[in-house]
Design a protein around this motif. Structure first.
Motif, PDB file in Angstrom:
ATOM      1  N   PRO A 283     -11.581  -0.056  30.212  1.00  0.00           N
ATOM      2  CA  PRO A 283     -10.581  -0.109  29.141  1.00  0.00           C
ATOM      3  C   PRO A 283     -10.625   1.139  28.256  1.00  0.00           C
ATOM      4  O   PRO A 283     -11.706   1.590  27.852  1.00  0.00           O
ATOM      5  N   TYR A 284      -9.448   1.686  27.982  1.00  0.00           N
ATOM      6  CA  TYR A 284      -9.352   2.887  27.165  1.00  0.00           C
ATOM      7  C   TYR A 284      -8.947   2.503  25.752  1.00  0.00           C
ATOM      8  O   TYR A 284      -8.031   1.698  25.544  1.00  0.00           O
ATOM      9  N   THR A 285      -9.627   3.071  24.760  1.00  0.00           N
ATOM     10  CA  THR A 285      -9.376   2.796  23.353  1.00  0.00           C
ATOM     11  C   THR A 285      -8.844   4.065  22.691  1.00  0.00           C
ATOM     12  O   THR A 285      -8.869   5.144  23.290  1.00  0.00           O
ATOM     13  N   PRO A 286      -8.405   3.996  21.432  1.00  0.00           N
ATOM     14  CA  PRO A 286      -7.941   5.208  20.750  1.00  0.00           C
ATOM     15  C   PRO A 286      -9.012   6.289  20.615  1.00  0.00           C
ATOM     16  O   PRO A 286      -8.687   7.455  20.400  1.00  0.00           O
ATOM     17  N   GLN A 287     -10.291   5.932  20.760  1.00  0.00           N
ATOM     18  CA  GLN A 287     -11.373   6.914  20.682  1.00  0.00           C
ATOM     19  C   GLN A 287     -11.822   7.406  22.057  1.00  0.00           C
ATOM     20  O   GLN A 287     -12.597   8.346  22.164  1.00  0.00           O
ATOM     21  N   GLY A 288     -11.352   6.735  23.123  1.00  0.00           N
ATOM     22  CA  GLY A 288     -11.785   7.085  24.465  1.00  0.00           C
ATOM     23  C   GLY A 288     -12.176   5.835  25.227  1.00  0.00           C
ATOM     24  O   GLY A 288     -11.795   4.711  24.854  1.00  0.00           O
ATOM     25  N   PRO A 289     -12.953   5.960  26.298  1.00  0.00           N
ATOM     26  CA  PRO A 289     -13.321   4.785  27.087  1.00  0.00           C
ATOM     27  C   PRO A 289     -14.202   3.831  26.294  1.00  0.00           C
ATOM     28  O   PRO A 289     -14.979   4.253  25.423  1.00  0.00           O
ATOM     29  N   ASP A 290     -14.090   2.542  26.575  1.00  0.00           N
ATOM     30  CA  ASP A 290     -14.961   1.535  25.993  1.00  0.00           C
ATOM     31  C   ASP A 290     -16.366   1.763  26.561  1.00  0.00           C
ATOM     32  O   ASP A 290     -16.628   1.475  27.731  1.00  0.00           O
ATOM     33  N   LEU A 291     -17.277   2.273  25.742  1.00  0.00           N
ATOM     34  CA  LEU A 291     -18.583   2.700  26.250  1.00  0.00           C
ATOM     35  C   LEU A 291     -19.461   1.528  26.673  1.00  0.00           C
ATOM     36  O   LEU A 291     -20.290   1.674  27.584  1.00  0.00           O
ATOM     37  N   ASP A 292     -19.298   0.377  26.039  1.00  0.00           N
ATOM     38  CA  ASP A 292     -20.061  -0.797  26.475  1.00  0.00           C
ATOM     39  C   ASP A 292     -19.642  -1.201  27.885  1.00  0.00           C
ATOM     40  O   ASP A 292     -20.489  -1.505  28.731  1.00  0.00           O
ATOM     41  N   ARG A 293     -18.338  -1.198  28.127  1.00  0.00           N
ATOM     42  CA  ARG A 293     -17.844  -1.539  29.457  1.00  0.00           C
ATOM     43  C   ARG A 293     -18.233  -0.458  30.472  1.00  0.00           C
ATOM     44  O   ARG A 293     -18.499  -0.753  31.635  1.00  0.00           O
ATOM     45  N   PHE A 294     -18.245   0.786  30.029  1.00  0.00           N
ATOM     46  CA  PHE A 294     -18.657   1.879  30.904  1.00  0.00           C
ATOM     47  C   PHE A 294     -20.113   1.690  31.333  1.00  0.00           C
ATOM     48  O   PHE A 294     -20.444   1.804  32.531  1.00  0.00           O
ATOM     49  N   ALA A 295     -20.985   1.410  30.373  1.00  0.00           N
ATOM     50  CA  ALA A 295     -22.403   1.224  30.681  1.00  0.00           C
ATOM     51  C   ALA A 295     -22.608   0.037  31.612  1.00  0.00           C
ATOM     52  O   ALA A 295     -23.406   0.094  32.559  1.00  0.00           O
ATOM     53  N   HIS A 296     -21.889  -1.051  31.350  1.00  0.00           N
ATOM     54  CA  HIS A 296     -22.007  -2.240  32.209  1.00  0.00           C
ATOM     55  C   HIS A 296     -21.546  -1.919  33.633  1.00  0.00           C
ATOM     56  O   HIS A 296     -22.204  -2.330  34.612  1.00  0.00           O
ATOM     57  N   ALA A 297     -20.451  -1.175  33.767  1.00  0.00           N
ATOM     58  CA  ALA A 297     -19.941  -0.821  35.093  1.00  0.00           C
ATOM     59  C   ALA A 297     -20.924   0.080  35.832  1.00  0.00           C
ATOM     60  O   ALA A 297     -21.063  -0.012  37.060  1.00  0.00           O
ATOM     61  N   CYS A 298     -21.610   0.947  35.102  1.00  0.00           N
ATOM     62  CA  CYS A 298     -22.601   1.820  35.737  1.00  0.00           C
ATOM     63  C   CYS A 298     -23.750   1.010  36.337  1.00  0.00           C
ATOM     64  O   CYS A 298     -24.239   1.312  37.431  1.00  0.00           O
TER      65      CYS A 298
END
Length: 460
Positions: free
Chosen positions: A220-235
């Motif tokens: 998910p993309y937010t006004p600040q950039g990618p959702d970092l929690d979701r990014f970490a979970h996906a990694c």
């Protein structure tokens, strides 16, 4: 010989039965004539005739002394059938197809390029005439492996102005940013690997990655950039090899990734050994350059791709890859293996536009027009009760939400009946969660008819 116009004959039915075996087991050994006659309850002459016809059609192979074998056919890869199966109105290739098919150039607010009258046509013709008169112009030979050196030198200078440490040896010229991405994927990925993309993101990312036969996961993309929690979970869950993003003038939202998000993203990528691919095709549209991932990383874990298709002309195919030195040789070999290099003609024309000041003057004019058209587009959208996802930070795109109760795919389908090409939100969303959004190209919104037709189809 039997009359093949009769339907169905015993031979027809026998051929259909054999084809079923071929479909279920390409390359497998088929029953003998005697055995198949017993299974089908027909004369052996019928089996002989059926096999003869299928051999002639290339569906059956004969190996002397071994018997009959199903042809080992490879089913053609159909991009439209890979990944999720959306409605055709929100297919991620739909926007491109419709944008190229509609004849009226003034009714394409959903396309991703500049109108012809925004492009420096006269300047391009002048530069082309000058280049073709030069004795050093290469009309006949292949270019050098990494591409025209003077252009690579100029690109390195421009990248250093954006605090991206690059030298000509770290650059590979390609014929587009899409081609650059294809080369990078071939270099770093194997079928079945996982790649992370923004949700929403540029729809052609999905097409390119699906053609590579990789697993695509949306963040998910937010006004600040990618959702970092979701990014970490996906990694952790998917162990991705790449993350593909557009941190500067993001397509479709028109926003920039925040510095804080970029720093944390780079740390996560290092922790999980993920390569970041930054698409910078719209970066030149910024009046004041933003800091992207490549500038923060120094091209250690980030590969930068770009082109001039969005700012100069789609007809002059000239893109590039900037990457760390130990990767460039492998990337270059892949480019040579799959396209035998790039066009020196396009590179030399682009180089001249950069060094004689033409490109700089063109960008200055372009940014002024973009700001004016963005303001006009926002006024029209406000009157139609659209809600902005975020105020765009420059460039050509506005990402806006339709009033409640309206679906962008349905609106786009109705609009195309009036030769109006819109860009429905779910074409950009891997999760299909942007059904109320439309992306507007402000450079294509100068004709009042765009919003007159839009208002009409919103009410249908």
């Amino acid at each position: 010989m039997a009359d093949i116009t009769k339907t169905p004959t015993r031979i027809d039915m026998t051929m259909a039965a054999i084809r079923q075996r071929i479909e279920s087991a390409p390359g497998a050994k088929l029953p003998s004539i005697r055995r198949l006659a017993e299974l089908q309850g027909v004369f052996k002459s019928t089996i002989v005739e059926a096999y003869d016809r299928l051999v002639a059609e290339g569906e059956v192979n004969v190996k002397p002394g071994s018997g009959f074998f199903a042809a080992a056919r490879v089913r053609p890869f159909m991009l439209a059938e890979s990944g999720p199966q959306p409605r055709r109105a929100i297919d991620h290739m739909w926007i491109t197809r419709q944008s190229m098919a509609v004849n009226d150039p003034s009714l394409k607010p959903g396309c991703g390029w500049l109108p012809d009258d925004w492009l420096p046509g006269d300047v391009l013709r002048r530069i082309m005439r000058r280049v073709t008169r030069e004795d050093t112009m290469n009309f006949t030979a292949y270019g050098t492996p990494q591409g025209f050196l003077p252009l690579r030198d100029q690109l390195a200078r421009r990248l250093n102005e954006r605090n991206i440490a690059a030298d000509p040896g770290a650059l590979l010229l390609t014929d587009s940013a899409t081609r650059a991405l294809d080369i990078v994927c071939r270099f770093l990925l194997q079928p079945g690997d996982t790649v992370l993309i923004d949700d929403p993101c540029y729809f052609n990312f999905q097409s390119t990655l699906q053609a590579q036969r990789v697993n695509v996961v949306g963040i998910p993309y937010t006004p600040q950039g990618p959702d970092l929690d979701r990014f970490a979970h996906a990694c952790v869950e998917h162990r991705p090899k790449l993350y593909l993003t557009m941190p500067v003038l993001h397509n479709p939202t028109g926003t920039n990734m925040s510095i804080g998000t970029a720093h944390r993203l780079l740390k996560l990528a290092e922790t999980h050994n993920v390569v970041l691919v930054e698409d910078s095709v719209y970066a030149d549209l910024e009046a004041q350059p933003s800091t992207g991932l490549a500038a923060l990383d120094g091209l250690e874990r980030v590969i930068l791709i770009g082109s001039f298709s969005k700012t100069l002309t789609g007809a002059l195919r000239c893109g590039y890859i900037a990457a760390r030195g130990d990767w460039i040789e492998g990337l270059t070999d892949l480019a040579l293996a799959t396209s035998f290099g790039t066009s020196d003609l396009a590179a030399q024309i682009t180089y001249r536009l950069l060094v004689d000041g033409s490109y700089r003057h063109h960008l200055e004019s372009l940014r002024t027009r973009l700001a004016r058209n963005t303001a006009i587009t926002l006024e029209h959208l406000d009157r139609l009760d659209f809600t902005l996802w975020q105020h765009p930070q420059g460039g050509m795109f506005v990402w806006a939400q339709l009033p409640a109760g309206l679906d962008s795919g349905e609106v786009a389908q109705r609009a195309i009946e009036h030769n109006l090409v819109l860009a429905p939100g779910d074409a950009f969303s891997l999760s299909r969660t942007a059904s109320r959004y439309l992306r507007f190209n402000v450079t294509q919104c100068g004709n009042r008819r765009v919003f007159d037709v839009l208002a009409r189809v919103m009410q249908d």
